[in-house]
Design an enzyme around this catalytic site. Sequence first.
Site, mmCIF file in Angstrom:
data_model
loop_
_atom_site.group_PDB
_atom_site.id
_atom_site.type_symbol
_atom_site.label_atom_id
_atom_site.label_comp_id
_atom_site.label_asym_id
_atom_site.label_seq_id
_atom_site.Cartn_x
_atom_site.Cartn_y
_atom_site.Cartn_z
ATOM 1 N N ASP A 13 37.526 26.802 65.916
ATOM 2 C CA ASP A 13 38.089 27.631 64.837
ATOM 3 C C ASP A 13 39.606 27.760 64.945
ATOM 4 O OD1 ASP A 13 35.418 28.214 63.957
ATOM 5 O OD2 ASP A 13 35.291 29.702 65.554
ATOM 6 N N HIS A 43 34.533 22.556 59.558
ATOM 7 C CA HIS A 43 35.970 22.523 59.308
ATOM 8 C C HIS A 43 36.219 22.925 57.861
ATOM 9 C CE1 HIS A 43 36.961 19.470 62.756
ATOM 10 N NE2 HIS A 43 36.663 20.684 63.181
#
Length: 339
Positions: A13, A43
């Site tokens: 992240d 993503h």
Amino acid sequence: MPSYIVVGGQWGDEGKGSLIAYLALKDEPQIIARGGVGTNAGHSVFINGRKYAVRQLPTGFMQTKARLLVGAGVLVDPGVFFHELEHLKEFNVAERVGIDYRCAIIEPRHKERDRASSYLHDKIGTTGSGCGPANADRVMRMAKQAKDIKELEPYLTDVAQEINDALDEGKLVLIEGTQGFGLSLYYGTYPYVTSKDTTASAIASDVGIGPTRVDDVIVVFKSFPTRVGEGPFPTEMSAEEAERLGLVEYGTVTGRRRRVGWFDFEFARYSARLNGATMLAITMLDKYDKGAFGVTDYDKLPRKAKEFIEEIEERVGIPVGIIKTGPELEHVIDRRDTL
């Protein structure tokens, strides 16, 4: 630089998606390949105000000139793959994507085992995507491969051969990693890790290139590291503090709230060393200093933001080449030409 790898330096992240999207459009690589575990990592990227999230395909999909490849080391969930082909139809992905015929397959039974395990669910904090059980079957040589799935036949290729041929021809290859260093099965906070290694060397292996064929390794860190699920997080702040600072985030795959911490310089240095970083990328600088939002010229950064970047370079020992100052693709400071 004929080939470069982008990997996460923390617990995933880190904002790799938006960075990879920028590189895909700016550098125009002929091949964009995805390594990593599988569909347990998402993503996200914003394009013209719209959010796109991918779990299976390369995040550089918006570069319509590029061949998109999924390396042999990556687990493939056919359902997720075809969903993303449909989701990204406007980018003509279906005609540009190739899956290595040796990719192992995530089956429904793998997801059932993943979600039914109280150990994985309660202690480790699995995403429930089936990656762990699928990799276990792969190690035991029981997993199906992409070549065994009839629906995938039109997309099958030898990714390693394609990439090495491209490098022989002097073409530019961008290789994406997933998750982050702290989740590596070997070097992360075991047992609170993913089901394989996530370092740059593993990502290179996933797509079939040797270490001498990698020209640059960009390790991505965000100004406030986050973590989803269980496991040690030495610099973690309280949920209340995160809210006060406006740092509330939720996982792309799980939807769970992310734990937030302060930047850990020692951890970043260790991560950069083991990944063989040639350059760092810092994302979400605007969260550290709101005055940095949307800035595209390093000299115009506020003093607080600039001092933070300088401290990272000094303490980690690697130059910062790219800085993200907001969620949109154009919110970037690219210093690579000055390094």
